[in-house]
Design an enzyme around this catalytic site. Structure first.
Site, PDB file in Angstrom:
ATOM      1  CD  GLU A  95      77.009 -38.776  -9.473  1.00  0.00           C
ATOM      2  OE1 GLU A  95      77.107 -39.525 -10.467  1.00  0.00           O
ATOM      3  OE2 GLU A  95      77.517 -39.030  -8.380  1.00  0.00           O
TER       4      GLU A  95
ATOM      5  CD  GLU B 297      71.255 -39.060 -20.969  1.00  0.00           C
ATOM      6  OE1 GLU B 297      71.526 -37.841 -21.040  1.00  0.00           O
ATOM      7  OE2 GLU B 297      71.234 -39.698 -19.905  1.00  0.00           O
TER       8      GLU B 297
ATOM      9  CE  LYS C 148      68.345 -24.024 -11.136  1.00  0.00           C
ATOM     10  NZ  LYS C 148      67.228 -24.624 -11.945  1.00  0.00           N
TER      11      LYS C 148
ATOM     12  CB  CYS D 216      71.015 -40.868 -15.349  1.00  0.00           C
ATOM     13  SG  CYS D 216      71.052 -41.451 -13.641  1.00  0.00           S
TER      14      CYS D 216
END
Ligand code: NAD
Length: 487
Positions: free
Chosen positions: A255, A386, A180, A288
């Site tokens: 992750e 973040e 997906k 990331c």
């Protein structure tokens, strides 16, 4: 119309299930971040689409899992060959869809997609050591058995690259797959699905369901027919998926995000440090692993800041298809607004914005200026959360103990960068850092055999080499006695 013309090729907008295209009753609109142009109406998956994909993957599992690593490897290497032959097409599609630099897709990202598949195919054949341990004459035989259907859920910042980091080991391990992809960047997954068919991967082994996370993603992660969930994305989504996985006790690999430090020691080569610092703006900050908190020793802070400013000022922002561009647009209006929200709040709180600080008014659209926030107050939002955009913070420190505490002082532990001219000093620092990957005097280089993943809230588990197979396979120990044999 079920296909759209993207970068001169036809890309199908329907799900890919059991080797065929599956119509969707509902669709959603996909636009390009480069200029907001319409790309197409994409299948919006629901529980029915997910059920069909999982059923196809389950039906294909017995044959694929019994094929063995060698035969699977032949097909996967064929797939890698096809990716290599289509690097230009895949690069152009991805750039239109997610706005990342075309030159990076051509030179690095798409060749890496082929490498991901080839590496894990060959690793399953040559490097998974089926060890045997002897205990009082009994042999413990370790094998990696295929586990079933792997559900793979991926983000938009490096769509096909991150997907194949999962597809490669899952298929090489003998699992079948339902992918997906992120709703903002569905197109390379669709083109890739056609390549799996061309490579001769049997129907049902690889399936793609498009659509929103809250619909297709939620149906997939709650499905009782899957054996693994591998997810790359944000912490809030990971928490939702963890709940879904808990109901069926489905193993997860996560992750997740980061707020990594980039540490410049007093003994560092400051030109190198400035070069590495400016790389943290790569992919418009949508990486990331980026070291978004620049921590610099007070004694060299002014000199470093000047070198860093010069390099940042030389960055060219613009159309990601132009080879002269260094920074393209953000991926989507929703994400752009989120980044702007962080910076606007930092400005309202009185933070010192050294450069950037808002949209690039000349370019308009989704182009956000590379931004630096100087000396943010410890614990403030801008230095803790973040942002996932071209927004870096710079703080100073005066001792090793202080920088270690600052570096480890967030909820994340994905990566860290240390720039130092002294090996022993660098080691003293890296020994104390809590992070899955640490780069010393470099950034972003990584061997596919090495583990990759995050500590603390940055993830659960590790990918790479044997670590990937430990997750996608059912690791089995068969203990054989020396007694009882009749032959
Ligand atoms: P996201 O969590 O919003 O979405 C990621 C994927 O999850 C998408 O495919 C989305 O559709 C799906 N999803 C959303 N809600 C879901 C639900 N309820 N159930 C199942 N699936 C659902 O993340 P994003 O904005 O696409 O990506 C950015 C994040 O990804 C950042 O936090 C970034 O740090 C992280 N990231 C981590 C790595 C890594 O390797 N550690 C790599 C790239 C990105």
């Amino acid at each position: 119309m079920h296909t759209i013309d993207v970068a001169g090729v036809q890309v199908d907008t329907r799900h890919f299930v059991n080797g065929e295209r599956l119509e969707s009753p509902a669709t959603y609109t996909n636009t390009s971040p480069i200029d907001g142009s319409f790309l197409g109406e994409i299948a919006r998956g629901d529980a029915d689409a997910v059920n069909a994909a999982v059923a196809a993957a389950r039906a294909a599992f017995p044959t694929w899992s019994k094929l063995g690593p060698k035969k699977r490897g032949e097909l996967l290497n064929k797939l890698a060959d096809l990716v290599e032959a289509n690097v230009e097409t895949l690069a152009n599609i991805e750039t239109l869809d997610n706005g990342a630099l075309l030159r990076s897709h051509l030179r690095g990202v798409m060749p890496r997609v082929a490498m991901n598949i080839r590496f894990f195919a060959d690793y399953a054949i040559n490097d998974l050591h089926h060890e045997a341990f002897e205990t009082r004459g009994h042999t413990n035989n370790i094998t990696w058995d295929p586990s079933g259907v792997a559900a793979l859920i991926t983000p938009w910042n490096a769509p096909l690259m991150l997907a194949t980091w999962k597809i490669g080991p899952a298929l090489a391990a003998g699992d079948t797959v339902v992918l997906k992809p992120a709703e903002w960047t569905p197109l390379t997954a669709s083109y890739f699905a056609d390549l799996t068919k061309q490579a001769g991967i049997p129907d049902g082994v690889f399936n793609v369901v498009f659509g929103y996370g809250t619909e297709a993603g939620a149906a997939l992660t709650a499905h009782t027919g899957i054996s693994r969930i591998s997810f790359t994305g944000s912490v809030p989504t990971a928490k939702i998926i963890a709940h879904a996985a808990a109901d069926n006790l489905t193993p997860v690999s996560f992750e997740l995000g980061g707020k990594s430090p980039c540490i410049v020691m007093a003994d560092a080569d400051l030109d190198l440090a400035a070069e590495i610092a400016v790389e943290q703006y790569d992919n418009a900050g949508q990486v990331c692993l980026s070291g978004t908190r620049i921590l610099v020793h007070e004694s060299v802070a002014d000199e470093f800041a000047e070198k860093f400013r010069e390099k940042a000022a030389a960055l060219t922002q613009g159309d990601p298809r132009d080879p002269a561009t260094d920074i393209g647009p953000q991926v989507h209006q929703v994400h752009f607004d989120r980044i702007k929200g962080f910076v606007d709040r930092a400005v309202a709180e009185g933070h010192d914005i050294a450069w950037g600080g808002g949209p690039n008014t000349e370019l308009g659209g989704l182009y956000f200026q590379p931004t630096l926030v100087k000396n943010p107050a410890p614990g403030s939002e801008i230095v803790s959360a973040e942002i996932f955009g071209p927004v870096l913070c710079m703080q100073t420190f005066t001792s090793d103990d202080e920088v270690i505490a600052m570096a480890n002082g967030t909820e994340f532990g994905l990566a860290a960068v240390v720039v130092s001219g002294n090996r022993d000093h660098a080691k003293r620092i890296t020994d104390e850092l809590v992070a899955g990957t640490i780069w010393v005097n470099c950034f972003f280089v990584r061997d596919l055999r090495a583990p990759f993943g995050g500590s603390k809230k940055s993830g659960i588990g590790r990918d790479g080499g044997t670590w990937s197979f430990d997750f996608y396979a059912d690791v089995k120990n068969t203990v054989v006695s020396p007694n009882g044999w009749k032959e």
